[in-house]
Scaffold this motif. Structure first.
Motif, PDB file in Angstrom:
ATOM      1  N   ILE A   1       0.884  -1.173   0.000  1.00 13.54           N
ATOM      2  CA  ILE A   1       0.000   0.000   0.000  1.00 13.54           C
ATOM      3  C   ILE A   1       0.922   1.224   0.000  1.00 13.54           C
ATOM      4  O   ILE A   1       1.193   1.831   1.026  1.00 13.54           O
ATOM      5  CB  ILE A   1      -0.991  -0.036   1.175  1.00 13.54           C
ATOM      6  CG1 ILE A   1      -1.803  -1.349   1.131  1.00 13.54           C
ATOM      7  CG2 ILE A   1      -1.926   1.186   1.109  1.00 13.54           C
ATOM      8  CD1 ILE A   1      -2.800  -1.525   2.252  1.00 13.54           C
TER       9      ILE A   1
ATOM     10  N   TYR B   1       0.836   3.842  -6.122  1.00 15.69           N
ATOM     11  CA  TYR B   1      -0.458   3.291  -6.524  1.00 15.69           C
ATOM     12  C   TYR B   1      -1.611   4.282  -6.355  1.00 15.69           C
ATOM     13  O   TYR B   1      -2.748   3.955  -6.679  1.00 15.69           O
ATOM     14  CB  TYR B   1      -0.778   2.031  -5.722  1.00 15.69           C
ATOM     15  CG  TYR B   1      -0.027   0.797  -6.185  1.00 15.69           C
ATOM     16  CD1 TYR B   1       0.295   0.580  -7.516  1.00 15.69           C
ATOM     17  CD2 TYR B   1       0.329  -0.179  -5.272  1.00 15.69           C
ATOM     18  CE1 TYR B   1       0.959  -0.559  -7.922  1.00 15.69           C
ATOM     19  CE2 TYR B   1       0.984  -1.332  -5.667  1.00 15.69           C
ATOM     20  CZ  TYR B   1       1.301  -1.525  -6.996  1.00 15.69           C
ATOM     21  OH  TYR B   1       1.941  -2.661  -7.398  1.00 15.69           O
ATOM     22  N   PHE B   2      -1.318   5.468  -5.870  1.00 13.34           N
ATOM     23  CA  PHE B   2      -2.358   6.453  -5.568  1.00 13.34           C
ATOM     24  C   PHE B   2      -2.362   7.567  -6.618  1.00 13.34           C
ATOM     25  O   PHE B   2      -1.446   7.667  -7.430  1.00 13.34           O
ATOM     26  CB  PHE B   2      -2.132   7.006  -4.157  1.00 13.34           C
ATOM     27  CG  PHE B   2      -2.476   5.998  -3.096  1.00 13.34           C
ATOM     28  CD1 PHE B   2      -3.715   6.028  -2.470  1.00 13.34           C
ATOM     29  CD2 PHE B   2      -1.584   4.991  -2.754  1.00 13.34           C
ATOM     30  CE1 PHE B   2      -4.051   5.080  -1.520  1.00 13.34           C
ATOM     31  CE2 PHE B   2      -1.908   4.035  -1.805  1.00 13.34           C
ATOM     32  CZ  PHE B   2      -3.147   4.079  -1.190  1.00 13.34           C
TER      33      PHE B   2
ATOM     34  N   GLU C   1      -0.979   4.427 -10.846  1.00 16.45           N
ATOM     35  CA  GLU C   1      -2.242   4.605 -10.118  1.00 16.45           C
ATOM     36  C   GLU C   1      -3.201   3.443 -10.380  1.00 16.45           C
ATOM     37  O   GLU C   1      -3.397   3.035 -11.518  1.00 16.45           O
ATOM     38  CB  GLU C   1      -2.910   5.920 -10.518  1.00 16.45           C
ATOM     39  CG  GLU C   1      -4.181   6.186  -9.752  1.00 16.45           C
ATOM     40  CD  GLU C   1      -4.834   7.518 -10.094  1.00 16.45           C
ATOM     41  OE1 GLU C   1      -5.986   7.712  -9.658  1.00 16.45           O
ATOM     42  OE2 GLU C   1      -4.223   8.343 -10.780  1.00 16.45           O
ATOM     43  N   LEU C   2      -3.769   2.940  -9.307  1.00 10.45           N
ATOM     44  CA  LEU C   2      -4.756   1.865  -9.391  1.00 10.45           C
ATOM     45  C   LEU C   2      -6.156   2.431  -9.214  1.00 10.45           C
ATOM     46  O   LEU C   2      -6.337   3.466  -8.576  1.00 10.45           O
ATOM     47  CB  LEU C   2      -4.503   0.826  -8.298  1.00 10.45           C
ATOM     48  CG  LEU C   2      -3.137   0.175  -8.277  1.00 10.45           C
ATOM     49  CD1 LEU C   2      -3.065  -0.868  -7.166  1.00 10.45           C
ATOM     50  CD2 LEU C   2      -2.785  -0.446  -9.619  1.00 10.45           C
TER      51      LEU C   2
ATOM     52  N   SER D   1      -7.711   2.869  -5.292  1.00 13.83           N
ATOM     53  CA  SER D   1      -6.637   2.731  -4.299  1.00 13.83           C
ATOM     54  C   SER D   1      -6.937   3.503  -3.014  1.00 13.83           C
ATOM     55  O   SER D   1      -6.673   2.997  -1.912  1.00 13.83           O
ATOM     56  CB  SER D   1      -5.289   3.173  -4.883  1.00 13.83           C
ATOM     57  OG  SER D   1      -5.348   4.510  -5.347  1.00 13.83           O
TER      58      SER D   1
ATOM     59  N   SER E   1      -7.445   1.640   0.538  1.00 13.54           N
ATOM     60  CA  SER E   1      -6.524   1.942   1.638  1.00 13.54           C
ATOM     61  C   SER E   1      -7.276   2.354   2.903  1.00 13.54           C
ATOM     62  O   SER E   1      -6.838   2.054   4.018  1.00 13.54           O
ATOM     63  CB  SER E   1      -5.524   3.026   1.233  1.00 13.54           C
ATOM     64  OG  SER E   1      -6.161   4.283   1.103  1.00 13.54           O
TER      65      SER E   1
ATOM     66  N   MET F   1      -2.372  -4.289  -2.542  1.00 16.08           N
ATOM     67  CA  MET F   1      -2.360  -3.907  -3.944  1.00 16.08           C
ATOM     68  C   MET F   1      -1.248  -4.684  -4.646  1.00 16.08           C
ATOM     69  O   MET F   1      -0.254  -4.992  -4.027  1.00 16.08           O
ATOM     70  CB  MET F   1      -2.116  -2.418  -4.037  1.00 16.08           C
ATOM     71  CG  MET F   1      -3.076  -1.680  -3.118  1.00 16.08           C
ATOM     72  SD  MET F   1      -3.131   0.060  -3.299  1.00 16.08           S
ATOM     73  CE  MET F   1      -4.379   0.418  -2.058  1.00 16.08           C
ATOM     74  N   MET F   2      -1.289  -5.049  -5.820  1.00 10.26           N
ATOM     75  CA  MET F   2      -2.379  -5.177  -6.761  1.00 10.26           C
ATOM     76  C   MET F   2      -3.027  -6.534  -6.575  1.00 10.26           C
ATOM     77  O   MET F   2      -2.322  -7.525  -6.441  1.00 10.26           O
ATOM     78  CB  MET F   2      -1.850  -5.073  -8.184  1.00 10.26           C
ATOM     79  CG  MET F   2      -1.337  -3.700  -8.567  1.00 10.26           C
ATOM     80  SD  MET F   2      -1.099  -3.543 -10.349  1.00 10.26           S
ATOM     81  CE  MET F   2       0.684  -3.611 -10.401  1.00 10.26           C
TER      82      MET F   2
ATOM     83  N   ALA G   1      -6.958  -3.348  -4.252  1.00  8.94           N
ATOM     84  CA  ALA G   1      -7.225  -2.595  -5.486  1.00  8.94           C
ATOM     85  C   ALA G   1      -6.328  -3.121  -6.600  1.00  8.94           C
ATOM     86  O   ALA G   1      -5.294  -3.731  -6.347  1.00  8.94           O
ATOM     87  CB  ALA G   1      -6.970  -1.101  -5.268  1.00  8.94           C
ATOM     88  N   THR G   2      -6.755  -2.853  -7.826  1.00  6.57           N
ATOM     89  CA  THR G   2      -5.971  -3.268  -8.989  1.00  6.57           C
ATOM     90  C   THR G   2      -6.194  -2.284 -10.132  1.00  6.57           C
ATOM     91  O   THR G   2      -6.671  -1.167  -9.915  1.00  6.57           O
ATOM     92  CB  THR G   2      -6.307  -4.726  -9.369  1.00  6.57           C
ATOM     93  OG1 THR G   2      -5.269  -5.229 -10.206  1.00  6.57           O
ATOM     94  CG2 THR G   2      -7.647  -4.869 -10.041  1.00  6.57           C
ATOM     95  N   ARG G   3      -5.865  -2.691 -11.338  1.00 13.23           N
ATOM     96  CA  ARG G   3      -6.010  -1.814 -12.502  1.00 13.23           C
ATOM     97  C   ARG G   3      -6.537  -2.604 -13.682  1.00 13.23           C
ATOM     98  O   ARG G   3      -6.554  -3.836 -13.653  1.00 13.23           O
ATOM     99  CB  ARG G   3      -4.680  -1.165 -12.856  1.00 13.23           C
ATOM    100  CG  ARG G   3      -3.607  -2.132 -13.305  1.00 13.23           C
ATOM    101  CD  ARG G   3      -2.259  -1.429 -13.492  1.00 13.23           C
ATOM    102  NE  ARG G   3      -1.254  -2.336 -14.008  1.00 13.23           N
ATOM    103  CZ  ARG G   3      -0.947  -2.473 -15.284  1.00 13.23           C
ATOM    104  NH1 ARG G   3      -1.583  -1.775 -16.210  1.00 13.23           N
ATOM    105  NH2 ARG G   3      -0.016  -3.316 -15.670  1.00 13.23           N
TER     106      ARG G   3
END
Length: 186
Positions: free
Chosen positions: A10, A14-15, A21-22, A25, A29, A113-114, A141-143
């Protein structure tokens, strides 16, 4: 049953405004923060996993950048273990397994994440090592991904990987559901 919380990657990259960026996210979090608060209140073990990219050509989680730092929503306390890793599986070439065995941990609550890479790889490895795994889906979270020229939305990636984990490797729950299980007397 001794339980530990594992917070996987985290990290700031990733933000929003990060290098990878996911989707969701921030929301994930905040859900992970709820789990962290519970574990701290109960004085249960917490492990923060931090991915540091060392492979040539890496574009994010670069050493000594803001992006590699753990996000402020789940900032580690001085007495919480922080493990640095270089691979998706949090057990690979780290002290995670040894630590969990020393603490006689038998159940893991996993957030992070991820979903489709590091959460998935760590959960499968944990299961193979004999741990009972609870994956908190709304604290992950993911993408979006592409496969053979088709764009697969993040929500579908997230759902597909969680469905696969739920089939054998983990009990996949919401924060609310996980907290109900954790609060039940054994």
């Amino acid at each position: 049953m001794k339980t530990a919380l594992i917070l996987i990657d985290i990290q700031n990259d990733y933000f929003p405004n990060g290098k990878m960026e996911l989707e969701g996210s921030v929301e994930a979090s905040l859900q992970a923060q709820q789990m962290l608060t519970y574990f701290r209140e109960q004085q249960l073990p917490v492990v923060h996993i931090q991915h540091i990219s060392v492979r040539p050509g890496a574009a994010f989680f670069l050493p000594e950048t803001e992006g590699v730092k753990i996000h402020s929503h789940v900032q580690p306390l001085a007495d919480e273990l922080m493990i640095q890793k270089h691979y998706p599986n949090s057990f690979r070439e780290t002290c995670l397994l040894e630590y969990l065995q020393q603490k006689q941990i038998t159940r893991l609550v996993l957030c992070g994440m991820m979903t489709h890479i590091c959460v998935e790889a760590t959960t499968r490895a944990a299961f193979d090592y004999g741990f009972e795994c609870l994956v908190v889906h709304d604290a992950c979270a993911t993408r979006s991904l592409s496969f053979q020229s088709e764009m697969i939305p993040a929500r579908q990636v997230h759902g597909a990987f969680l469905a696969a984990l739920a089939s054998t490797y983990a009990n996949v729950l919401s924060v609310e559901e996980a907290l109900l299980i954790l609060k039940k007397p054994e």
